[in-house]
Scaffold this active site. Structure first.
Site, PDB file in Angstrom:
ATOM      1  N   LYS A  79       0.862  -1.195   0.000  1.00  0.00           N
ATOM      2  CA  LYS A  79       0.000   0.000   0.000  1.00  0.00           C
ATOM      3  C   LYS A  79       0.891   1.235   0.000  1.00  0.00           C
ATOM      4  O   LYS A  79       1.933   1.240   0.673  1.00  0.00           O
ATOM      5  CB  LYS A  79      -0.887  -0.046   1.251  1.00  0.00           C
ATOM      6  CG  LYS A  79      -1.986   1.005   1.310  1.00  0.00           C
ATOM      7  CD  LYS A  79      -2.806   0.849   2.592  1.00  0.00           C
ATOM      8  CE  LYS A  79      -3.952   1.840   2.667  1.00  0.00           C
ATOM      9  NZ  LYS A  79      -4.753   1.678   3.904  1.00  0.00           N
ATOM     10  N   SER A 154      -9.742   1.665   2.912  1.00  0.00           N
ATOM     11  CA  SER A 154      -8.869   2.446   2.059  1.00  0.00           C
ATOM     12  C   SER A 154      -7.810   1.631   1.311  1.00  0.00           C
ATOM     13  O   SER A 154      -7.263   2.107   0.322  1.00  0.00           O
ATOM     14  CB  SER A 154      -8.146   3.506   2.896  1.00  0.00           C
ATOM     15  OG  SER A 154      -7.280   2.877   3.838  1.00  0.00           O
ATOM     16  N   SER A 178     -10.045  -0.692   6.991  1.00  0.00           N
ATOM     17  CA  SER A 178      -9.400  -0.456   5.693  1.00  0.00           C
ATOM     18  C   SER A 178      -8.740  -1.674   5.053  1.00  0.00           C
ATOM     19  O   SER A 178      -8.372  -1.622   3.885  1.00  0.00           O
ATOM     20  CB  SER A 178      -8.368   0.669   5.816  1.00  0.00           C
ATOM     21  OG  SER A 178      -9.007   1.912   5.803  1.00  0.00           O
TER      22      SER A 178
END
Lengths: 473, 96
Positions: A79, A154, A178
Site C-alpha cells: 500500500k 482504504s 481499511s
C-alpha cells in the site's frame, strides 16, 4: 481478467530454493499480470527495476548455496502509505506526490529480510481516509468482480491486486476497516491484527490509537505466515507487543454470532451467505451461540469523533515546508501552511481535520471528545464480558456487497456507515479477519468477520483455515 | 445543537490551517453539520462514572535509552525533501 492462481507461499518458496522456478520468473509473472490489470487502477507506481534486481540477488544466492528466507522470491504489493525504497510514497495524496522516502518501514524491512519482493505500490484513499478508494488523488480503483463498483478501501489497490492474482499477498493498513472491508468486497482474506502487533515505524500515520498493519492473502495459512514475519516488538514503535501469531489452541472454540449485526439493516443476500457460514461452523462441531451487544451501535459515532481528532493531530505535520507539497501562490508563512494544505489534501482529509479540530476545541471537548472516549470504555467493557463466554465473535464484515462507484460520494455519513461492523474491534484494539464467505447472485463477494480477544490472532486465523479446508461441504 | 455557523467554520479552518475557497467552505460546512448530527447519537448513552479510554492496552509511557539512534538517514537526504534549501537550511518567507 482472471489469471492462474498463485500456489501457497511455502510451495512458491520451495521452488525458488530448489531452482525450479526462479525469483526473477515470479517477479516477471507478477509484473505481467499487473500490466494486464491496468484498467483496474491498482497501482500508484511499479517498482520493476528494484524488484528484478532483488530477485536476481536471491536467485544468485540460491545458485551459490546460500540460505534464503522463508518468503524468498515471493512477490508482493505494498500500500502506498508504507515508506519504501524504489518508488515514491504518496499516500495517494497530492501533498506527498513527489515524496521519496529516505528510509523504509520496519514491516517492509522485515519482509525484505525474509526474501519477499515488492513489485509495486498500491492505490488508497488519500492518507487512508475512506472506504472505497474513490478519494485518491490518482483516480478510483475498480472492484475485481465488477469494474462499475468500488474496490472498497482504504486499502483498495492491495485487495484487488491479490484478488486478480497479481501477487500472492499484499500489505495494507487498517484503522477502522481499511483491510477487512476491501478484502470482503474482493473475495480475499484480510487480517487486522491485535493493536501493536506490527510496528508502524515508517508508515504514514492516520489515527495512532487504532492504526494497525496487516495483509491480504488468498488463504489463511499464507496470511498467518506473512503476519508472523512482520510481527513483534520494535524499539522504533513503543506500542509494539510480542508476536502472537504462532500461539495455538486445541480446545473446542466457542463462537458467538453478534445478533445486533444480523438485522434487517443488512443486505438480504449478505445475511443469507453469513447465515450459511454459521451453519457450516455448527455442522463442523463448533459450539455456536448468539450474543447481543447493545453498545456496539455506538462504535461508529465514537470512531468519527476519536479518529478525526487523531487525524487532525497527525496531519498537522504537513506544513508545506520540510517535505511535501508547497503551494506556489503562497507568499507568507501562514499562506504556505494554508494554501499547501488546501491544495495538498483531498476533501475527505479536510473533513476529518476540521471535525477533529472541532471536537478538540474548547467548549466542545467535553461534550464530544471526552464523551466519545467514555463510550469507548463501555464498548471495550462489553467485549471483555463477551470474551468471557466466547473465543470468537462473528458478524458480516460489511452491511452490503461492493457498491457502485459514485453511489455514496455525495454524503459522507452514508460512506461512514459502511464501516459500522469493522469499527468496533478497532476501537478496542482487537484482532479481526475478514474471510470470503460466498458470492451474491450477481457474483459479488461477501465476507464474514471473525473477531478474537486481544492476542488471539492465531486462534481466529486457525479457525479461518479450518473452515477453508472444510470447503463447500 | 450541531448547526455549524459561518463564523465557527471560519474559526475551524483557521485552527486547521486550511485556506478554503468560499464554495468549498460552504460544502464542507454542510458535511460537518451532517456528521455532527450523526455523532449526536451519543447523547443517548449514559456515561456517569465511566472513565475515558485514550489508548487500549493501559500502556505506561515507554522511555527509550538516552542514546543516539542511527536511522540511516543523513541530513543531506532530509534536506532534499524540502522545496527550498539554502546553506543547509530550509528556506521560508520572512517572518519578522
Amino acid at each position: 481478467m482472471m489469471s492462474e492462481n498463485w500456489r501457497k507461499i511455502p510451495e512458491i518458496v520451495r521452488d525458488v530454493r530448489s531452482g525450479a522456478v526462479s525469483a526473477v520468473e515470479n517477479v516477471e509473472r507478477a509484473l505481467a499480470v499487473a500490466e494486464c490489470c491496468k484498467n483496474y487502477n491498482i497501482f500508484v507506481s511499479i517498482t520493476k527495476e528494484r524488484a528484478l534486481q532483488r530477485a536476481t540477488e536471491i536467485d544468485q544466492k540460491v545458485k551459490a548455496g546460500v540460505a534464503v528466507g522463508e518468503l524468498a522470491g515471493v512477490p508482493y504489493v505494498l500500500k502506498d502509505n508504507f515508506l519504501d525504497f524504489g518508488a515514491k510514497t504518496t499516500a495517494s495524496a497530492k501533498m506527498l506526490e513527489g515524496f521519496v522516502a529516505p528510509l523504509q518501514a520496519t514491516a517492509v524491512k522485515k519482509l525484505e529480510a525474509a526474501g519477499a519482493i515488492c513489485i509495486g505500490k498500491s492505490n488508497l484513499d488519500a492518507f487512508a481516509h475512506g472506504g472505497s478508494t474513490e478519494n485518491s488523488f490518482f483516480g478510483v480503483t475498480k472492484n475485481s468482480k465488477d469494474t462499475r463498483r468500488v474496490a472498497g478501501g482504504s486499502s483498495g489497490g492491495s485487495a484487488v491486486a491479490v484478488a486478480l492474482g497479481v501477487a500472492p499477498f499484499a500489505l495494507g493498513t487498517d484503522t477502522g476497516g481499511s483491510i477487512r472491508q476491501p478484502a470482503a468486497f474482493n473475495g480475499v482474506i484480510g487480517v487486522k491484527p491485535t493493536f501493536g502487533s506490527v510496528s508502524r515505524f515508517g508508515v504514514v500515520a492516520m489515527a495512532s490509537s487504532t492504526d494497525t498493519i496487516g495483509c491480504f492473502a488468498t488463504n489463511a495459512f499464507d496470511a498467518r505466515l506473512v503476519m508472523n514475519v512482520m510481527s513483534g516488538k520494535d524499539s522504533w514503535d513503543s506500542t509494539t507487543i510480542d508476536n502472537d501469531f504462532m500461539r495455538h489452541t486445541s480446545r473446542k472454540l466457542r463462537i458467538g454470532v453478534i445478533l445486533d449485526f444480523m438485522t434487517d439493516d443488512v443486505d438480504r443476500e449478505v445475511l443469507t451467505i453469513v447465515e450459511k457460514y454459521v451453519k457450516k461452523l455448527d455442522k463442523k462441531g463448533y459450539d455456536v451461540k448468539t450474543i447481543k451487544m447493545s453498545t456496539l451501535k455506538y462504535a461508529l459515532p465514537v470512531y468519527y469523533v476519536v479518529v478525526p481528532a487523531e487525524v487532525a493531530s497527525n496531519l498537522a505535520r504537513y506544513d508545506g515546508i520540510r517535505y511535501g507539497h508547497r503551494a506556489r501562490v503562497a507568499k507568507t508563512l501562514p499562506e504556505i501552511y494554508g494554501h499547501s494544505r488546501d491544495e495538498g489534501f483531498m476533501p475527505e482529509n479536510k473533513r476529518r481535520v476540521l471535525i477533529g479540530n472541532f471536537v478538540l476545541s474548547s467548549g466542545f471537548f467535553d461534550a464530544y471528545y471526552l464523551k466519545a472516549q467514555k463510550v469507548r470504555t463501555l464498548i471495550i467493557e462489553e467485549y471483555r464480558k463477551a470474551f468471557a463466554k466466547f473465543d470468537v465473535l462473528l458478524c458480516p464484515t460489511t452491511p452490503t456487497p461492493a457498491f457502485k462507484i459514485g453511489e455514496k460520494t455525495d454524503d459522507p455519513v452514508k460512506m461512514y456507515l459502511e464501516d459500522v461492523m469493522t469499527v468496533p474491534p478497532s476501537l478496542a484494539g482487537l484482532p479481526a479477519v475478514s474471510v470470503p464467505a460466498g458470492r451474491t447472485k450477481s457474483g459479488l463477494d461477501v465476507g464474514v468477520q471473525l473477531i478474537g480477544a486481544r492476542g488471539s490472532d492465531a486462534v481466529i486465523l486457525t479457525l479461518a483455515e479450518q473452515m477453508e479446508d472444510y470447503g463447500e461441504q | 445543537m450541531s448547526e455549524i455557523t459561518d463564523s465557527e467554520m471560519k474559526h475551524l479552518a483557521e485552527l486547521s490551517n486550511l485556506f478554503l475557497g468560499d464554495k468549498e467552505a460552504k460544502s464542507l460546512k454542510r458535511d460537518l453539520t451532517r456528521i455532527l448530527a450523526y455523532i449526536d447519537e451519543l447523547d443517548e448513552v449514559d456515561v456517569t462514572g465511566v472513565e475515558p479510554t485514550y489508548q487500549v492496552f493501559d500502556m505506561e509511557t515507554v522511555w527509550r535509552e538516552d542514546e543516539e539512534i542511527d536511522y540511516g538517514v543523513s541530513r543531506v537526504e532530509l534536506l532534499e525533501l524540502a522545496e527550498q534549501v539554502k546553506d543547509n537550511s530550509v528556506v521560508v518567507p520572512k517572518v519578522l
